[in-house]
Design a protein around this motif. Sequence first.
Motif, PDB file in Angstrom:
ATOM      1  N   GLY A 136      -6.975 -15.626   3.676  1.00 35.65           N
ATOM      2  CA  GLY A 136      -7.538 -16.337   2.730  1.00 35.65           C
ATOM      3  C   GLY A 136      -7.905 -15.392   1.503  1.00 35.65           C
ATOM      4  O   GLY A 136      -7.303 -14.331   1.280  1.00 35.65           O
ATOM      5  N   ALA A 137      -9.162 -15.630   1.173  1.00 34.62           N
ATOM      6  CA  ALA A 137      -9.738 -14.799   0.031  1.00 34.62           C
ATOM      7  C   ALA A 137      -9.838 -13.268   0.404  1.00 34.62           C
ATOM      8  O   ALA A 137      -9.716 -12.428  -0.438  1.00 34.62           O
ATOM      9  CB  ALA A 137     -10.954 -15.154  -0.437  1.00 34.62           C
ATOM     10  N   ASN A 138      -9.910 -13.032   1.649  1.00 34.78           N
ATOM     11  CA  ASN A 138     -10.092 -11.712   2.095  1.00 34.78           C
ATOM     12  C   ASN A 138      -8.835 -11.163   2.376  1.00 34.78           C
ATOM     13  O   ASN A 138      -8.831  -9.755   2.939  1.00 34.78           O
ATOM     14  CB  ASN A 138     -10.957 -11.578   3.515  1.00 34.78           C
ATOM     15  CG  ASN A 138     -12.263 -12.230   3.343  1.00 34.78           C
ATOM     16  OD1 ASN A 138     -13.033 -11.762   2.259  1.00 34.78           O
ATOM     17  ND2 ASN A 138     -12.672 -13.246   4.104  1.00 34.78           N
ATOM     18  N   SER A 139      -7.765 -11.790   2.228  1.00 32.28           N
ATOM     19  CA  SER A 139      -6.563 -11.018   2.562  1.00 32.28           C
ATOM     20  C   SER A 139      -6.095 -10.100   1.272  1.00 32.28           C
ATOM     21  O   SER A 139      -4.987  -9.250   1.460  1.00 32.28           O
ATOM     22  CB  SER A 139      -5.382 -12.107   2.433  1.00 32.28           C
ATOM     23  OG  SER A 139      -5.619 -12.870   3.516  1.00 32.28           O
ATOM     24  N   LYS A 140      -6.537  -9.998  -0.008  1.00 37.24           N
ATOM     25  CA  LYS A 140      -6.026  -9.044  -1.084  1.00 37.24           C
ATOM     26  C   LYS A 140      -6.347  -7.807  -0.489  1.00 37.24           C
ATOM     27  O   LYS A 140      -7.170  -7.259   0.333  1.00 37.24           O
ATOM     28  CB  LYS A 140      -7.236  -9.324  -2.167  1.00 37.24           C
ATOM     29  CG  LYS A 140      -8.505  -8.997  -2.128  1.00 37.24           C
ATOM     30  CD  LYS A 140      -9.317  -9.221  -3.251  1.00 37.24           C
ATOM     31  CE  LYS A 140     -10.699  -9.001  -2.998  1.00 37.24           C
ATOM     32  NZ  LYS A 140     -11.384  -9.445  -4.282  1.00 37.24           N
ATOM     33  N   LEU A 141      -5.259  -7.179  -0.946  1.00 40.97           N
ATOM     34  CA  LEU A 141      -5.390  -5.489  -0.787  1.00 40.97           C
ATOM     35  C   LEU A 141      -6.130  -4.793  -1.841  1.00 40.97           C
ATOM     36  O   LEU A 141      -6.005  -5.248  -3.050  1.00 40.97           O
ATOM     37  CB  LEU A 141      -3.959  -4.866  -0.923  1.00 40.97           C
ATOM     38  CG  LEU A 141      -3.021  -5.181   0.261  1.00 40.97           C
ATOM     39  CD1 LEU A 141      -1.680  -4.993   0.039  1.00 40.97           C
ATOM     40  CD2 LEU A 141      -3.592  -4.777   1.699  1.00 40.97           C
ATOM     41  N   THR A 142      -6.918  -3.762  -1.330  1.00 36.03           N
ATOM     42  CA  THR A 142      -7.679  -2.824  -2.255  1.00 36.03           C
ATOM     43  C   THR A 142      -7.060  -1.446  -2.169  1.00 36.03           C
ATOM     44  O   THR A 142      -6.785  -0.936  -1.115  1.00 36.03           O
ATOM     45  CB  THR A 142      -8.982  -2.757  -1.926  1.00 36.03           C
ATOM     46  OG1 THR A 142      -9.886  -4.017  -2.066  1.00 36.03           O
ATOM     47  CG2 THR A 142      -9.670  -1.877  -2.848  1.00 36.03           C
ATOM     48  N   PHE A 143      -6.379  -0.966  -3.309  1.00 38.18           N
ATOM     49  CA  PHE A 143      -5.892   0.165  -3.404  1.00 38.18           C
ATOM     50  C   PHE A 143      -6.336   1.376  -3.997  1.00 38.18           C
ATOM     51  O   PHE A 143      -7.253   1.137  -4.601  1.00 38.18           O
ATOM     52  CB  PHE A 143      -4.248  -0.102  -4.197  1.00 38.18           C
ATOM     53  CG  PHE A 143      -3.068  -0.828  -3.647  1.00 38.18           C
ATOM     54  CD1 PHE A 143      -3.339  -2.090  -3.951  1.00 38.18           C
ATOM     55  CD2 PHE A 143      -2.321  -0.224  -3.106  1.00 38.18           C
ATOM     56  CE1 PHE A 143      -2.272  -3.091  -3.474  1.00 38.18           C
ATOM     57  CE2 PHE A 143      -1.190  -1.253  -2.498  1.00 38.18           C
ATOM     58  CZ  PHE A 143      -1.370  -2.276  -2.544  1.00 38.18           C
ATOM     59  N   GLY A 144      -6.112   2.471  -3.449  1.00 39.07           N
ATOM     60  CA  GLY A 144      -6.375   3.837  -4.027  1.00 39.07           C
ATOM     61  C   GLY A 144      -5.454   4.080  -5.468  1.00 39.07           C
ATOM     62  O   GLY A 144      -4.668   3.207  -5.603  1.00 39.07           O
ATOM     63  N   LYS A 145      -5.906   5.371  -6.010  1.00 39.81           N
ATOM     64  CA  LYS A 145      -5.269   5.430  -7.284  1.00 39.81           C
ATOM     65  C   LYS A 145      -3.755   6.074  -7.030  1.00 39.81           C
ATOM     66  O   LYS A 145      -3.161   5.996  -7.947  1.00 39.81           O
ATOM     67  CB  LYS A 145      -5.986   6.619  -8.189  1.00 39.81           C
ATOM     68  CG  LYS A 145      -7.045   5.969  -8.759  1.00 39.81           C
ATOM     69  CD  LYS A 145      -7.664   6.971  -9.714  1.00 39.81           C
ATOM     70  CE  LYS A 145      -8.643   6.526 -10.515  1.00 39.81           C
ATOM     71  NZ  LYS A 145      -9.412   7.080 -11.522  1.00 39.81           N
ATOM     72  N   GLY A 146      -3.672   6.459  -5.906  1.00 36.91           N
ATOM     73  CA  GLY A 146      -2.127   7.056  -5.425  1.00 36.91           C
ATOM     74  C   GLY A 146      -2.043   8.445  -5.494  1.00 36.91           C
ATOM     75  O   GLY A 146      -2.848   9.172  -6.170  1.00 36.91           O
ATOM     76  N   ILE A 147      -0.996   9.179  -5.076  1.00 35.41           N
ATOM     77  CA  ILE A 147      -0.755  10.559  -4.989  1.00 35.41           C
ATOM     78  C   ILE A 147       0.720  10.482  -5.051  1.00 35.41           C
ATOM     79  O   ILE A 147       1.654   9.699  -4.582  1.00 35.41           O
ATOM     80  CB  ILE A 147      -1.188  11.301  -3.921  1.00 35.41           C
ATOM     81  CG1 ILE A 147      -0.790  12.670  -3.789  1.00 35.41           C
ATOM     82  CG2 ILE A 147      -0.734  10.288  -2.632  1.00 35.41           C
ATOM     83  CD1 ILE A 147      -1.399  13.417  -2.729  1.00 35.41           C
ATOM     84  N   THR A 148       1.120  11.483  -6.038  1.00 34.71           N
ATOM     85  CA  THR A 148       2.583  11.577  -6.315  1.00 34.71           C
ATOM     86  C   THR A 148       2.878  12.714  -5.316  1.00 34.71           C
ATOM     87  O   THR A 148       2.659  13.997  -5.651  1.00 34.71           O
ATOM     88  CB  THR A 148       2.705  12.199  -7.888  1.00 34.71           C
ATOM     89  OG1 THR A 148       2.215  10.932  -8.499  1.00 34.71           O
ATOM     90  CG2 THR A 148       4.303  12.217  -8.003  1.00 34.71           C
ATOM     91  N   LEU A 149       4.164  12.339  -4.514  1.00 34.76           N
ATOM     92  CA  LEU A 149       4.541  13.557  -3.680  1.00 34.76           C
ATOM     93  C   LEU A 149       5.914  13.989  -4.250  1.00 34.76           C
ATOM     94  O   LEU A 149       6.637  13.108  -4.315  1.00 34.76           O
ATOM     95  CB  LEU A 149       4.645  12.916  -2.435  1.00 34.76           C
ATOM     96  CG  LEU A 149       5.446  13.972  -1.175  1.00 34.76           C
ATOM     97  CD1 LEU A 149       4.285  15.261  -0.972  1.00 34.76           C
ATOM     98  CD2 LEU A 149       5.665  13.007  -0.019  1.00 34.76           C
ATOM     99  N   SER A 150       6.192  15.135  -4.213  1.00 38.33           N
ATOM    100  CA  SER A 150       7.509  15.907  -4.770  1.00 38.33           C
ATOM    101  C   SER A 150       7.765  16.669  -3.531  1.00 38.33           C
ATOM    102  O   SER A 150       7.150  17.261  -2.959  1.00 38.33           O
ATOM    103  CB  SER A 150       7.262  16.727  -6.010  1.00 38.33           C
ATOM    104  OG  SER A 150       6.361  17.745  -5.830  1.00 38.33           O
ATOM    105  N   VAL A 151       9.385  16.519  -3.374  1.00 37.28           N
ATOM    106  CA  VAL A 151       9.757  17.400  -2.232  1.00 37.28           C
ATOM    107  C   VAL A 151      10.673  18.374  -2.959  1.00 37.28           C
ATOM    108  O   VAL A 151      11.671  18.002  -3.394  1.00 37.28           O
ATOM    109  CB  VAL A 151      10.629  16.333  -1.288  1.00 37.28           C
ATOM    110  CG1 VAL A 151      11.262  17.154  -0.177  1.00 37.28           C
ATOM    111  CG2 VAL A 151       9.656  15.237  -0.770  1.00 37.28           C
ATOM    112  N   ARG A 152      10.540  19.437  -2.254  1.00 39.25           N
ATOM    113  CA  ARG A 152      11.284  20.668  -2.917  1.00 39.25           C
ATOM    114  C   ARG A 152      12.563  21.005  -2.234  1.00 39.25           C
ATOM    115  O   ARG A 152      12.141  21.149  -0.814  1.00 39.25           O
ATOM    116  CB  ARG A 152      10.456  21.995  -3.236  1.00 39.25           C
ATOM    117  CG  ARG A 152       9.312  21.770  -4.080  1.00 39.25           C
ATOM    118  CD  ARG A 152       8.742  23.118  -4.106  1.00 39.25           C
ATOM    119  NE  ARG A 152       8.192  23.781  -2.996  1.00 39.25           N
ATOM    120  CZ  ARG A 152       7.062  23.611  -2.354  1.00 39.25           C
ATOM    121  NH1 ARG A 152       6.133  22.757  -2.899  1.00 39.25           N
ATOM    122  NH2 ARG A 152       7.042  24.158  -0.944  1.00 39.25           N
ATOM    123  N   PRO A 153      13.887  21.163  -2.769  1.00 37.29           N
ATOM    124  CA  PRO A 153      14.835  21.328  -1.696  1.00 37.29           C
ATOM    125  C   PRO A 153      14.923  22.605  -1.183  1.00 37.29           C
ATOM    126  O   PRO A 153      14.454  23.542  -1.848  1.00 37.29           O
ATOM    127  CB  PRO A 153      16.010  20.995  -2.715  1.00 37.29           C
ATOM    128  CG  PRO A 153      15.632  20.921  -3.958  1.00 37.29           C
ATOM    129  CD  PRO A 153      14.205  20.714  -4.029  1.00 37.29           C
TER     130      PRO A 153
END
Lengths: 113, 118
Positions: free
Chosen positions: B101-118
Amino acid sequence: GAGVSQTPSNKVTEKGKYVELRCDPISGHTALYWYRQSLGQGPEFLIYFQGTGAADDSGLPNDRFFAVRPEGSVSTLKIQRTERGDSAVYLCASSFLDGYEQYFGPGTRLTVT
Amino acid sequence: AQTVTQSQPEMSVQEAETVTLSCTYDTSESDYYLFWYKQPPSRQMILVIRQEAYKQQNATENRFSVNFQKAAKSFSLKISDSQLGDAAMYFCAYRSAREAGANSKLTFGKGITLSVRP
């Protein structure tokens, strides 16, 4: 099976106009969520539906925002008198009522000019 | 209210190497779920891995594993054998395990951008 779909994919509107964003959840999912994601930020909760009723609308920023889900399936997020600060990606997610995983749609990018 | 903090805005990893993404959270609840989501440029949020707070064992999904430290309120994601397709934004998220119910919502962080170098 089909995932969560959202239309339109992109929407550009002028300041002061009214917009509607549509979410079509996965069939059988009774829970539906709307989130807003501003540039460079994580999604922020807006509103949650259980079936047809809004169980939690505590995340709606003000009374210009309203959402409906009249038949317990498709939901529409409505924004009146749009402002430039409303520009963001609006994400929809659905889940089973007691499911832990929320399945997200691709979002609608709203740009208010 | 619960908060989720991701303090690293960007990280980079060499293909085939291992990288760890950090996340901390704050809550007064004892029972909850933690998630890592991946968001590629297509914007579609994809669940990578989840952890139930009552489980002491760290979750693992193929190349992805977590280090869950409940007392420290820390939840890091380790990606092994990094691949070019892992490049994306990664979000840490919290959800209460109280009744649906009301407690099902997700709280997110700001995120992190991951890059992968070949």
